[in-house]
Design an enzyme around this catalytic site. Structure first.
Site, short mmCIF file in Angstrom:
data_model
loop_
_atom_site.label_atom_id
_atom_site.label_comp_id
_atom_site.label_asym_id
_atom_site.label_seq_id
_atom_site.Cartn_x
_atom_site.Cartn_y
_atom_site.Cartn_z
N SER A 103 38.06 -42.71 -2.35
CA SER A 103 38.10 -43.52 -3.58
C SER A 103 36.78 -44.24 -3.82
O SER A 103 36.37 -44.42 -4.97
CB SER A 103 39.26 -44.51 -3.53
OG SER A 103 39.07 -45.47 -2.53
N SER A 104 36.08 -44.63 -2.77
CA SER A 104 34.80 -45.32 -2.95
C SER A 104 33.78 -44.42 -3.65
O SER A 104 32.96 -44.90 -4.44
CB SER A 104 34.24 -45.78 -1.60
OG SER A 104 35.07 -46.76 -1.04
N GLU A 130 33.99 -28.72 -3.89
CA GLU A 130 33.43 -28.47 -5.22
C GLU A 130 33.01 -29.82 -5.80
O GLU A 130 33.79 -30.51 -6.44
CB GLU A 130 34.49 -27.81 -6.11
CG GLU A 130 35.01 -26.51 -5.51
CD GLU A 130 36.41 -26.17 -5.99
OE1 GLU A 130 37.17 -27.09 -6.40
OE2 GLU A 130 36.75 -24.99 -5.96
N GLN A 149 39.15 -36.80 2.39
CA GLN A 149 40.23 -37.04 3.35
C GLN A 149 41.24 -35.90 3.22
O GLN A 149 41.42 -35.35 2.15
CB GLN A 149 40.89 -38.39 3.10
CG GLN A 149 41.41 -38.57 1.70
CD GLN A 149 41.72 -40.03 1.40
OE1 GLN A 149 41.55 -40.91 2.22
NE2 GLN A 149 42.19 -40.28 0.19
#
Length: 194
Positions: A103-104, A130, A149
């Site tokens: 998410s970061s 990708e 992840q």
């Protein structure tokens, strides 16, 4: 399907049913494992072709780029590049996995996969990512950094034909670095010629 928790992932890793090598000491998260970026990329280039024909090999559409230690790979705004995980991942016949971006990095505009976030039971190899920069600023990526992840799902029963089975024509089994599209191989199969 059941999502595996950190305890279950740890058990599967300890038993050797799920293989992630090399596994970073801090990689295990509550319901996933962090994956790192390898140093090989494939960048897209403009060719003499007027368009991409999915029935034809695409070897000439990408160029292999190998980054040095500590050297950043810059993903320009709107660019699309292929990369790979540092880790080799192998799955048993009763577990499927999903790869998602961190998410970061997503908050910076970096997408980790366009459509290929699914890892079939029986897959073994490095995962091709990708990468796409959706922001207005270039993004510097470094080999070895956390990039994605992977989460795991237990199937109701083991699959009858795992990825890599000869009759499936699995194109990416055992890949060691980012592999360009091999979709053209699908057109040689009887089911796709009509």
């Amino acid at each position: 399907m059941t999502v595996l928790s950190d305890r279950s992932i740890h058990e599967e890793l300890a038993r050797g049913r799920i293989v992630i090598e090399p596994l970073a000491p801090d990689a295990l998260q509550p319901a996933s494992v962090d994956l790192r970026l390898d140093r090989t990329f494939r960048t897209f280039r403009v060719t003499h072709r007027p368009y991409v024909d999915v029935r034809e090999p695409t070897d000439d559409l990408t160029e292999r780029v190998l980054m040095g230690d500590g050297e950043p790979f810059i993903v320009q705004p709107g660019a699309f590049v292929l990369a790979a995980t540092l880790e080799w991942v192998s799955l048993p016949h009763d577990i499927v996995a999903r790869v998602d971006g961190k998410s970061s990095l997503g908050r910076l505009g970096l997408l980790v996969h366009a459509t290929a976030g699914y890892v079939d039971p029986g897959f073994s190899g490095k995962l091709t990512l990708e990468l796409s920069n959706q922001s207005q600023m270039p993004i510097a990526l470094y080999p070895g950094m956390k990039i994605a992840q992977i989460s795991f799902y237990r199937l109701s029963t083991p699959v009858a034909r795992p990825y890599g089975s000869p009759e499936l024509g699995s194109k990416y089994q055992g890949q060691q670095e980012p592999v360009p599209s091999l979709v053209h191989l699908d057109f040689g199969r009887a089911s796709n010629t009509t």
